[in-house]
Design a protein around this motif. Structure first.
Motif, PDB file in Angstrom:
ATOM      1  N   PRO A  29       0.830  -1.208   0.000  1.00 46.48           N
ATOM      2  CA  PRO A  29       0.000   0.000   0.000  1.00 46.48           C
ATOM      3  C   PRO A  29       0.865   1.258   0.000  1.00 46.48           C
ATOM      4  O   PRO A  29       1.977   1.245   0.525  1.00 46.48           O
ATOM      5  CB  PRO A  29      -0.800  -0.118   1.306  1.00 46.48           C
TER       6      PRO A  29
ATOM      7  N   ALA B 244       9.426 -10.165  12.339  1.00 45.63           N
ATOM      8  CA  ALA B 244       7.998  -9.845  12.468  1.00 45.63           C
ATOM      9  C   ALA B 244       7.147 -11.047  12.089  1.00 45.63           C
ATOM     10  O   ALA B 244       6.170 -11.372  12.766  1.00 45.63           O
ATOM     11  CB  ALA B 244       7.663  -8.637  11.592  1.00 45.63           C
TER      12      ALA B 244
ATOM     13  N   ILE C 235       4.860 -11.854  15.217  1.00 46.16           N
ATOM     14  CA  ILE C 235       3.609 -11.082  15.251  1.00 46.16           C
ATOM     15  C   ILE C 235       2.412 -11.968  14.909  1.00 46.16           C
ATOM     16  O   ILE C 235       2.453 -12.726  13.946  1.00 46.16           O
ATOM     17  CB  ILE C 235       3.674  -9.890  14.270  1.00 46.16           C
ATOM     18  N   ALA C 236       1.368 -11.856  15.699  1.00 44.04           N
ATOM     19  CA  ALA C 236       0.122 -12.588  15.441  1.00 44.04           C
ATOM     20  C   ALA C 236      -1.047 -11.644  15.709  1.00 44.04           C
ATOM     21  O   ALA C 236      -0.848 -10.475  16.040  1.00 44.04           O
ATOM     22  CB  ALA C 236       0.055 -13.802  16.338  1.00 44.04           C
TER      23      ALA C 236
ATOM     24  N   LEU D 254      -2.817  -6.553  16.018  1.00 40.64           N
ATOM     25  CA  LEU D 254      -1.536  -7.235  15.915  1.00 40.64           C
ATOM     26  C   LEU D 254      -0.868  -7.230  17.284  1.00 40.64           C
ATOM     27  O   LEU D 254      -0.912  -6.241  18.005  1.00 40.64           O
ATOM     28  CB  LEU D 254      -0.636  -6.537  14.893  1.00 40.64           C
ATOM     29  N   THR D 255      -0.252  -8.347  17.645  1.00 39.38           N
ATOM     30  CA  THR D 255       0.408  -8.450  18.950  1.00 39.38           C
ATOM     31  C   THR D 255       1.561  -9.433  18.851  1.00 39.38           C
ATOM     32  O   THR D 255       1.640 -10.202  17.894  1.00 39.38           O
ATOM     33  CB  THR D 255      -0.597  -8.909  20.032  1.00 39.38           C
ATOM     34  N   GLU D 256       2.467  -9.401  19.830  1.00 38.09           N
ATOM     35  CA  GLU D 256       3.525 -10.420  19.875  1.00 38.09           C
ATOM     36  C   GLU D 256       2.852 -11.776  20.119  1.00 38.09           C
ATOM     37  O   GLU D 256       1.898 -11.868  20.888  1.00 38.09           O
ATOM     38  CB  GLU D 256       4.500 -10.135  21.030  1.00 38.09           C
TER      39      GLU D 256
ATOM     40  N   ARG E 118      -1.587  -6.317  24.444  1.00 39.01           N
ATOM     41  CA  ARG E 118      -1.265  -5.312  25.441  1.00 39.01           C
ATOM     42  C   ARG E 118      -2.489  -4.480  25.873  1.00 39.01           C
ATOM     43  O   ARG E 118      -2.661  -4.186  27.047  1.00 39.01           O
ATOM     44  CB  ARG E 118      -0.250  -4.351  24.795  1.00 39.01           C
TER      45      ARG E 118
ATOM     46  N   PRO F  30      -6.252  -3.217  11.560  1.00 39.15           N
ATOM     47  CA  PRO F  30      -5.390  -3.028  12.737  1.00 39.15           C
ATOM     48  C   PRO F  30      -4.527  -1.771  12.639  1.00 39.15           C
ATOM     49  O   PRO F  30      -4.162  -1.180  13.656  1.00 39.15           O
ATOM     50  CB  PRO F  30      -4.503  -4.271  12.735  1.00 39.15           C
ATOM     51  N   GLY F  31      -4.202  -1.352  11.423  1.00 42.06           N
ATOM     52  CA  GLY F  31      -3.369  -0.167  11.251  1.00 42.06           C
ATOM     53  C   GLY F  31      -4.035   1.104  11.750  1.00 42.06           C
ATOM     54  O   GLY F  31      -3.359   2.045  12.182  1.00 42.06           O
TER      55      GLY F  31
ATOM     56  N   LEU G 101      -3.030   2.217  15.310  1.00 42.33           N
ATOM     57  CA  LEU G 101      -1.775   2.940  15.544  1.00 42.33           C
ATOM     58  C   LEU G 101      -2.041   4.438  15.567  1.00 42.33           C
ATOM     59  O   LEU G 101      -1.591   5.155  16.455  1.00 42.33           O
ATOM     60  CB  LEU G 101      -0.751   2.603  14.454  1.00 42.33           C
ATOM     61  N   ALA G 102      -2.813   4.919  14.580  1.00 38.64           N
ATOM     62  CA  ALA G 102      -3.116   6.345  14.506  1.00 38.64           C
ATOM     63  C   ALA G 102      -3.970   6.785  15.692  1.00 38.64           C
ATOM     64  O   ALA G 102      -3.716   7.836  16.301  1.00 38.64           O
ATOM     65  CB  ALA G 102      -3.833   6.656  13.191  1.00 38.64           C
TER      66      ALA G 102
ATOM     67  N   GLN H 221      -1.855   6.944  18.833  1.00 39.89           N
ATOM     68  CA  GLN H 221      -0.956   8.103  18.824  1.00 39.89           C
ATOM     69  C   GLN H 221      -1.691   9.382  19.182  1.00 39.89           C
ATOM     70  O   GLN H 221      -1.122  10.302  19.750  1.00 39.89           O
ATOM     71  CB  GLN H 221      -0.280   8.237  17.455  1.00 39.89           C
TER      72      GLN H 221
ATOM     73  N   MET I 262       5.052  -3.462  20.840  1.00 41.26           N
ATOM     74  CA  MET I 262       5.210  -4.545  19.885  1.00 41.26           C
ATOM     75  C   MET I 262       6.534  -4.359  19.149  1.00 41.26           C
ATOM     76  O   MET I 262       6.593  -3.722  18.111  1.00 41.26           O
ATOM     77  CB  MET I 262       4.051  -4.491  18.902  1.00 41.26           C
TER      78      MET I 262
ATOM     79  N   ALA J 230       8.737  -6.193  17.418  1.00 43.92           N
ATOM     80  CA  ALA J 230       9.010  -6.696  16.071  1.00 43.92           C
ATOM     81  C   ALA J 230       8.308  -5.828  15.026  1.00 43.92           C
ATOM     82  O   ALA J 230       8.849  -5.567  13.955  1.00 43.92           O
ATOM     83  CB  ALA J 230       8.573  -8.153  15.941  1.00 43.92           C
TER      84      ALA J 230
ATOM     85  N   ARG K 137       3.719   7.194   8.468  1.00 42.63           N
ATOM     86  CA  ARG K 137       2.370   6.630   8.315  1.00 42.63           C
ATOM     87  C   ARG K 137       2.318   5.561   7.233  1.00 42.63           C
ATOM     88  O   ARG K 137       1.668   4.537   7.401  1.00 42.63           O
ATOM     89  CB  ARG K 137       1.348   7.741   7.976  1.00 42.63           C
TER      90      ARG K 137
ATOM     91  N   GLU L 140       3.797   2.415   8.560  1.00 38.95           N
ATOM     92  CA  GLU L 140       2.855   1.711   9.437  1.00 38.95           C
ATOM     93  C   GLU L 140       1.844   0.923   8.618  1.00 38.95           C
ATOM     94  O   GLU L 140       1.579  -0.252   8.887  1.00 38.95           O
ATOM     95  CB  GLU L 140       2.112   2.710  10.331  1.00 38.95           C
ATOM     96  N   ARG L 141       1.304   1.571   7.579  1.00 36.76           N
ATOM     97  CA  ARG L 141       0.305   0.892   6.740  1.00 36.76           C
ATOM     98  C   ARG L 141       0.899  -0.340   6.067  1.00 36.76           C
ATOM     99  O   ARG L 141       0.265  -1.385   5.978  1.00 36.76           O
ATOM    100  CB  ARG L 141      -0.217   1.828   5.638  1.00 36.76           C
ATOM    101  N   ILE L 142       2.142  -0.194   5.568  1.00 36.91           N
ATOM    102  CA  ILE L 142       2.783  -1.307   4.881  1.00 36.91           C
ATOM    103  C   ILE L 142       3.041  -2.459   5.845  1.00 36.91           C
ATOM    104  O   ILE L 142       2.760  -3.618   5.544  1.00 36.91           O
ATOM    105  CB  ILE L 142       4.109  -0.843   4.226  1.00 36.91           C
TER     106      ILE L 142
ATOM    107  N   VAL M  49       1.521  -3.182   8.670  1.00 37.18           N
ATOM    108  CA  VAL M  49       0.260  -3.828   9.066  1.00 37.18           C
ATOM    109  C   VAL M  49      -0.262  -4.684   7.928  1.00 37.18           C
ATOM    110  O   VAL M  49      -0.707  -5.815   8.127  1.00 37.18           O
ATOM    111  CB  VAL M  49      -0.783  -2.770   9.501  1.00 37.18           C
TER     112      VAL M  49
ATOM    113  N   MET N 128       1.624  -7.887   7.753  1.00 35.15           N
ATOM    114  CA  MET N 128       1.337  -8.815   8.854  1.00 35.15           C
ATOM    115  C   MET N 128      -0.099  -9.328   8.846  1.00 35.15           C
ATOM    116  O   MET N 128      -0.409 -10.297   9.528  1.00 35.15           O
ATOM    117  CB  MET N 128       1.638  -8.134  10.198  1.00 35.15           C
TER     118      MET N 128
ATOM    119  N   ARG O 251       0.397 -14.689   5.004  1.00 34.47           N
ATOM    120  CA  ARG O 251       1.676 -13.957   4.912  1.00 34.47           C
ATOM    121  C   ARG O 251       2.351 -14.122   3.552  1.00 34.47           C
ATOM    122  O   ARG O 251       3.584 -14.211   3.466  1.00 34.47           O
ATOM    123  CB  ARG O 251       2.643 -14.403   6.035  1.00 34.47           C
TER     124      ARG O 251
END
Lengths: 196, 196
Positions: free
Chosen positions: A15, A48, A52-53, A61-63, A70, A88-89, A92-93, A96, B1, B3, B20, B23-25, B27, B30, B35
């Motif tokens: 992307p 990763a 990552i799972a 996404l998490t370890e 978390r 999931p992305g 992050l935003a 933040q 996280m 990894a 940003r 981050e998108r890439i 996610v 993953m 995968r």
């Protein structure tokens, strides 16, 4: 140059990377002194991939060795609020921004008749189950803005309210710091409708 | 996280990728089913790292077992013209344009006093050697536009002319398909200066 073309082709599938960017990245990787970046990227991908799972509760996404994630396992989070995101992305935003301290639920898709994607391509069943089993007071639909996401939000709101939860949507309007003349018509319409 | 953060950090070092986008890439990589993209990218990186090298004559990227590169060893190319670029990636764009059928020389840098980069960080010696040894009639300086690249082009023009070669620069002006009101002032100045 097959190996370079192959690398450019894979990069262009990611992307936010167009063909020209993919070319620049591939050339940069191959001309970097001692190929340091190639090694770093290959290592980061492998680590990763191994570690990552997806969280079995919310889908973030998490370890692998930290499931539930978390956020799901953080006692300081507000457990009466659930924020539904498409991807999931998006979390992050949101994290933040610091604007939200509740739990999340990853929908994993949206209703998209054009792409033959329906309810079965989302985690809606799991969402309704959580709403019934956990003590959720409010479900905030933080979906994207757009026709399909709007339709998905209306559909979810209906189902959630039938399940006894209060469902809200993120406010829409002018982005902060943006001038009126730079904003598209639909956003301006929304900003009018959402005037306070 | 850790990894995921590590992967985002490496991706953000690549050209044309901001935080940003990284981050998108990450996610996307993953959350991709099975995968698949991670495996494709890891494989493409490994293959490119193993197979891609720089041409010993011009500095372009080439397959390791094809040195000199495809262009240097192509008898149909015009061997009296040499096009100087800063970066091997620039050649991809030039070749796609179909506007040029001569040979190339990768400078590998430019004069940048701010970054303490001088003549020794370029392949200028090799360029002058080629101009003296090969039967080059014209050297076209296809450097980027900007203060440092302009200074580098002037410096090269001087050296090349002293070595007996004719040096030209790419024309500057309005990009095709662009409206006057979207073009920056410096480009407009150049377009005026370059009016025909």
């Amino acid at each position: 140059m097959d190996a370079l073309d192959q690398l450019i082709g894979v990069l262009a599938k990611l992307p936010a990377i167009g063909r020209r960017s993919a070319e620049r990245i591939a050339v940069r990787l191959m001309t970097d002194p001692a190929r340091k970046l190639v090694k770093q990227l290959a290592d980061a991908l492998q680590t990763a991939d191994r570690n990552i799972a997806s969280c079995r509760i919310c889908g973030l996404l998490t370890e692998r060795d930290r499931d539930p994630c978390r956020i799901c396992s953080d006692p300081r989070r507000d457990r009466e609020r659930l924020c539904v995101v498409e991807d999931p992305g998006d979390v992050l935003a949101l994290e933040q921004s610091g604007a939200y301290r509740g739990l999340y639920h990853v929908l994993g898709g949206r209703l998209s008749p054009m792409n033959q994607e329906g309810p079965a391509d989302t985690t809606v069943d799991r969402l309704l189950e959580r709403v019934r089993q956990e003590n959720i007071g409010e479900v905030i639909l933080a979906l994207n803005t757009g026709v399909e996401s709007d339709a998905t939000a209306s559909w979810l709101k209906h189902l959630l309210e039938a399940a006894g939860a209060r469902a809200t949507r993120m406010g829409t309007g002018l982005p902060v710091g943006s001038g009126i003349s730079y904003v598209d018509s639909l956003t301006l319409q929304r900003a009018f409708e959402g005037r306070r």
